[in-house]
Motif scaffolding. Structure first.
Motif, mmCIF file in Angstrom:
data_model
loop_
_atom_site.group_PDB
_atom_site.id
_atom_site.type_symbol
_atom_site.label_atom_id
_atom_site.label_comp_id
_atom_site.label_asym_id
_atom_site.label_seq_id
_atom_site.Cartn_x
_atom_site.Cartn_y
_atom_site.Cartn_z
ATOM 1 N N MET A 75 3.400 18.828 -33.671
ATOM 2 C CA MET A 75 2.014 18.678 -34.090
ATOM 3 C C MET A 75 1.416 17.424 -33.461
ATOM 4 S SD MET A 75 0.574 20.545 -36.550
ATOM 5 C CE MET A 75 0.827 21.589 -37.903
ATOM 6 N N THR A 76 0.247 17.565 -32.922
ATOM 7 C CA THR A 76 -0.439 16.407 -32.371
ATOM 8 C C THR A 76 -1.507 15.932 -33.341
ATOM 9 O OG1 THR A 76 -2.026 17.805 -31.243
ATOM 10 C CG2 THR A 76 -0.087 17.166 -30.003
ATOM 11 N N ARG A 77 -1.676 14.645 -33.414
ATOM 12 C CA ARG A 77 -2.685 14.069 -34.291
ATOM 13 C C ARG A 77 -3.912 13.731 -33.457
ATOM 14 N NH1 ARG A 77 -1.802 8.264 -36.296
ATOM 15 N NH2 ARG A 77 -3.276 7.887 -34.658
ATOM 16 N N VAL A 78 -5.078 14.163 -33.920
ATOM 17 C CA VAL A 78 -6.335 13.889 -33.233
ATOM 18 C C VAL A 78 -7.254 13.172 -34.210
ATOM 19 C CG1 VAL A 78 -8.319 14.908 -32.063
ATOM 20 C CG2 VAL A 78 -6.074 15.959 -31.821
ATOM 21 N N ASP A 79 -7.715 11.982 -33.821
ATOM 22 C CA ASP A 79 -8.648 11.224 -34.642
ATOM 23 C C ASP A 79 -10.065 11.502 -34.172
ATOM 24 O OD1 ASP A 79 -6.825 9.905 -36.302
ATOM 25 O OD2 ASP A 79 -6.457 8.361 -34.805
ATOM 26 N N ILE A 80 -10.964 11.696 -35.120
ATOM 27 C CA ILE A 80 -12.390 11.829 -34.824
ATOM 28 C C ILE A 80 -13.039 10.504 -35.161
ATOM 29 C CG2 ILE A 80 -14.522 13.054 -35.326
ATOM 30 C CD1 ILE A 80 -12.809 15.415 -36.270
ATOM 31 N N GLN A 81 -13.739 9.933 -34.195
ATOM 32 C CA GLN A 81 -14.420 8.667 -34.393
ATOM 33 C C GLN A 81 -15.891 8.823 -34.033
ATOM 34 O OE1 GLN A 81 -12.288 6.011 -31.801
ATOM 35 N NE2 GLN A 81 -10.527 5.882 -33.163
ATOM 36 N N TRP A 82 -16.740 8.000 -34.652
ATOM 37 C CA TRP A 82 -18.159 8.031 -34.343
ATOM 38 C C TRP A 82 -18.606 6.617 -33.983
ATOM 39 C CZ3 TRP A 82 -21.642 5.352 -37.538
ATOM 40 C CH2 TRP A 82 -21.117 4.896 -38.734
ATOM 41 N N GLN A 110 -16.065 3.907 -35.198
ATOM 42 C CA GLN A 110 -15.598 3.959 -36.584
ATOM 43 C C GLN A 110 -14.792 5.245 -36.785
ATOM 44 O OE1 GLN A 110 -16.305 1.390 -38.611
ATOM 45 N NE2 GLN A 110 -17.573 0.427 -37.032
ATOM 46 N N ARG A 111 -13.692 5.137 -37.528
ATOM 47 C CA ARG A 111 -12.857 6.308 -37.789
ATOM 48 C C ARG A 111 -13.550 7.214 -38.801
ATOM 49 N NH1 ARG A 111 -9.193 8.177 -41.327
ATOM 50 N NH2 ARG A 111 -7.444 9.341 -40.488
ATOM 51 N N PHE A 112 -13.542 8.517 -38.521
ATOM 52 C CA PHE A 112 -14.128 9.475 -39.445
ATOM 53 C C PHE A 112 -13.055 10.328 -40.120
ATOM 54 C CE2 PHE A 112 -15.728 13.928 -39.940
ATOM 55 C CZ PHE A 112 -16.441 13.713 -41.100
ATOM 56 N N GLN A 113 -12.213 10.960 -39.312
ATOM 57 C CA GLN A 113 -11.272 11.934 -39.860
ATOM 58 C C GLN A 113 -10.099 12.114 -38.917
ATOM 59 O OE1 GLN A 113 -13.086 15.784 -40.355
ATOM 60 N NE2 GLN A 113 -12.004 16.145 -42.251
ATOM 61 N N GLU A 114 -9.012 12.653 -39.450
ATOM 62 C CA GLU A 114 -7.831 12.973 -38.655
ATOM 63 C C GLU A 114 -7.539 14.460 -38.800
ATOM 64 O OE1 GLU A 114 -3.173 12.274 -39.420
ATOM 65 O OE2 GLU A 114 -4.363 10.442 -39.273
ATOM 66 N N ARG A 116 -16.159 10.968 -30.665
ATOM 67 C CA ARG A 116 -15.105 11.128 -29.664
ATOM 68 C C ARG A 116 -13.816 11.552 -30.338
ATOM 69 N NH1 ARG A 116 -13.409 5.034 -27.610
ATOM 70 N NH2 ARG A 116 -12.495 4.346 -29.584
ATOM 71 N N LEU A 117 -12.966 12.201 -29.550
ATOM 72 C CA LEU A 117 -11.637 12.608 -30.002
ATOM 73 C C LEU A 117 -10.612 11.733 -29.297
ATOM 74 C CD1 LEU A 117 -11.956 16.486 -29.780
ATOM 75 C CD2 LEU A 117 -12.465 15.015 -31.715
ATOM 76 N N VAL A 118 -9.710 11.146 -30.075
ATOM 77 C CA VAL A 118 -8.692 10.253 -29.550
ATOM 78 C C VAL A 118 -7.333 10.732 -30.050
ATOM 79 C CG1 VAL A 118 -7.912 7.856 -29.503
ATOM 80 C CG2 VAL A 118 -10.338 8.348 -29.633
#
Length: 57
Positions: free
Chosen positions: A1-8, A16-20, A43-45
């Motif tokens: 499983m890969t983790r993708v962070d959503i930031q705005w 700023q971090r929004f969701q994972e 952005r997706l990180v």
């Protein structure tokens, strides 16, 4: 499983971090919908901090 962070990006240019999420396609859809509704860049990180995608409103 890969983790993708959503930031705005706030009005000062800071990210700023929004969701994972664990599904990149779902993360992109979420970021795209939220960018449209808020009018802010998102952005997706990945877990290593590498940029996967940049979503403009």
């Amino acid at each position: 499983m890969t983790r993708v962070d959503i930031q705005w990006q706030d009005q000062f240019g800071r990210w700023q971090r929004f969701q994972e999420k664990h599904n990149q396609a779902d993360a992109f859809r979420t970021a795209q919908a939220r960018a449209r509704s808020t009018g802010k860049r998102h952005r997706l990180v990945d877990a290593n901090g590498q940029l996967l995608d940049l979503v403009e409103p």
